[in-house]
Structure formats: structure tokens, C-alpha cells
Write an enzyme that holds these catalytic residues in place. Structure first.
Site, PDB file in Angstrom:
ATOM      1  N   HIS A   1      21.884  32.366  24.517  1.00  0.00           N
ATOM      2  CA  HIS A   1      22.526  32.816  25.748  1.00  0.00           C
ATOM      3  C   HIS A   1      21.515  32.783  26.893  1.00  0.00           C
ATOM      4  CE1 HIS A   1      26.362  34.425  24.160  1.00  0.00           C
ATOM      5  NE2 HIS A   1      25.664  34.568  23.052  1.00  0.00           N
TER       6      HIS A   1
ATOM      7  N   CYS B   1      26.792  29.098  23.399  1.00  0.00           N
ATOM      8  CA  CYS B   1      27.146  29.798  22.162  1.00  0.00           C
ATOM      9  C   CYS B   1      28.386  29.159  21.531  1.00  0.00           C
ATOM     10  CB  CYS B   1      27.324  31.292  22.424  1.00  0.00           C
ATOM     11  SG  CYS B   1      27.290  32.290  20.902  1.00  0.00           S
TER      12      CYS B   1
ATOM     13  N   GLU C   1      22.027  33.418  29.972  1.00  0.00           N
ATOM     14  CA  GLU C   1      22.291  34.543  30.880  1.00  0.00           C
ATOM     15  C   GLU C   1      21.688  35.850  30.384  1.00  0.00           C
ATOM     16  OE1 GLU C   1      25.607  34.916  27.886  1.00  0.00           O
ATOM     17  OE2 GLU C   1      24.421  33.301  28.778  1.00  0.00           O
TER      18      GLU C   1
END
Length: 228
Positions: free
Chosen positions: A205, A79, A207
Site C-alpha cells: 500500500h 493490493c 498510501e
């Protein structure tokens, strides 16, 4: 060990746990010596471009991050950690980035819902090791209002997923030698991920991206293990 840079924003604990789950020790840190001594560096984060650069400077992490980007160790930006690799950003006026990749970070054009938030497809065409074993067009989770534009006119590479020919955009190489890109469409086509040697970065992202994101982090972990 992977050093996860803590500049005060981002899902740092989630990233750390995911790397530990795939068998690579990781530590969240603001310590310059830890960053310099790590096998690999991950820079996740969110927030504003200028604030992130100022935080790195204030924490004494700007030089360690620059050293981590010399190409000798695996590096993963996520990001804002991706956007800072570019030369400049238009966010809140012109600001200087790390200038690893020649290009500019621009705001999405009028008429689009901003931020670009939610799931969207990423087309990689097998051009990036980060996406090994991940379906071309897999969905990843995005939250951003600005997108990177790699400087054009230097050279071109492989057509990723047929998109360059199909949608009339130039593809995969830039002023960074061997730079490959994966693409996403949100009213405009932009580079959702890049890879150049050991330097990797994603606008989305991983994650937060469930199975595809976990696989991408596993792929980065494999690059780290090879480096050892």
C-alpha cells in the site's frame, strides 16, 4: 484527471488526497463514464479476490476496468487491484481474474504468519519507473495473505537487485511483453510490484508507506502528466 475506482473497499480517500497533494486532480468514482473519460485509472482496494470481481460486475465497472487496461492510459493497481490482474486465484477455490498477466494468486505456505502485515523491503534494481528516486530495498507497508506468481518459462529480463542470481529465482519478464518486477521476501520470494508499459501495480500500500509511498505515487503522477 485520475479516476480512483470505488468498489466498496480500500483507502480511497487517502489515495485521492495524496494525488491532489502532488498536483494531479483525482476523483473517487463508481461511474463507468468517469472511468472511461479519465486520463488515468487507479484501482486500490483490499478484501477477497472473488468479492472484488463480483463487486466490479455488479457495479457495471468490469468492462470499464478492462478498457482501462488496454495499455493506452496509465493504470495503477494497489493490493487487490494488483491481484485481480492475474489469470486466477486460489482464494476460496479457483476463481478467474482479469487475466492481464498470465499467472496465479496463491496463499502463503504453512509455517508463515498470515497475513503478511507490516513493513518489508522491496528490491527493484532500477528496473521500474515507479521506483525512480526510491532506494533499492526501501521499506513499504503490506497487508495480504495471498501473493501473485507470474507465469514462468516465457523469457527473462534484468536481474533486479542481484536477487535472481543470489536466491536462485527467475526474474523480470513474463508472458506480458516488457513486464518488469520488483521483489519482496516473506519466507518466499514474490513479485511485490510490476510494470508493463503504462500498466503498473503494487502488492503493498503506497498510501500507507510514508515517504517511499508518496514518492512512488509522485512517480505515477509524472507518468500521467507525460501521457497528457
Amino acid at each position: 484527471m485520475i479516476a480512483i475506482i470505488d468498489y466498496g473497499r480500500g483507502n480511497l480517500g487517502s489515495v485521492e488526497r495524496l494525488f491532489r497533494d502532488v498536483g494531479v486532480p483525482a476523483v473517487v468514482t463508481q461511474d463507468a463514464r468517469t472511468v472511461d473519460g479519465a486520463d488515468a485509472v487507479v484501482f486500490p482496494g483490499d478484501g477477497a479476490f472473488h468479492d472484488a470481481m463480483a463487486s466490479l460486475r455488479d457495479l457495471g465497472l468490469l468492462d470499464p476496468v478492462r478498457r482501462a487496461l488496454d495499455g493506452r492510459r496509465p493504470f495503477l493497481g494497489i493490493c487487490i487491484g494488483y491481484q485481480l490482474l492475474f489469470s486466477t486465484s486460489e482464494e476460496f477455490g479457483d476463481g478467474r481474474g482479469l487475466d492481464v498477466i498470465s499467472g496465479v494468486v496463491r496463499r502463503f505456505p504453512p509455517g508463515l504468519d498470515v497475513p503478511h502485515m507490516g513493513w518489508n523491503r522491496v528490491w527493484h534494481g532500477g528496473a521500474l519507473r515507479l521506483f525512480d528516486g526510491i532506494e533499492d530495498g526501501a521499506r513499504f507497508y503490506f497487508v495480504h495473505s495471498y501473493f501473485p506468481v507470474v507465469a514462468s518459462g516465457v523469457s527473462t529480463g534484468r536481474d533486479v537487485g542481484g536477487l535472481a542470481e543470489e536466491r536462485g529465482a527467475s526474474d523480470a519478464r513474463s508472458s506480458v511483453p516488457g513486464l518488469s518486477q520488483a521483489w519482496c521476501d516473506y519466507g518466499i520470494r514474490f513479485a511485490a510490484a510490476i510494470e508493463s508499459g503504462r500498466i503498473c501495480a503494487t502488492q503493498f500500500h503506497p498510501e500507507k508507506s510514508q515517504a517511499a509511498g508518496i514518492r512512488l505515487l509522485k512517480n505515477f503522477a509524472a507518468i500521467v502528466k507525460e501521457q497528457r
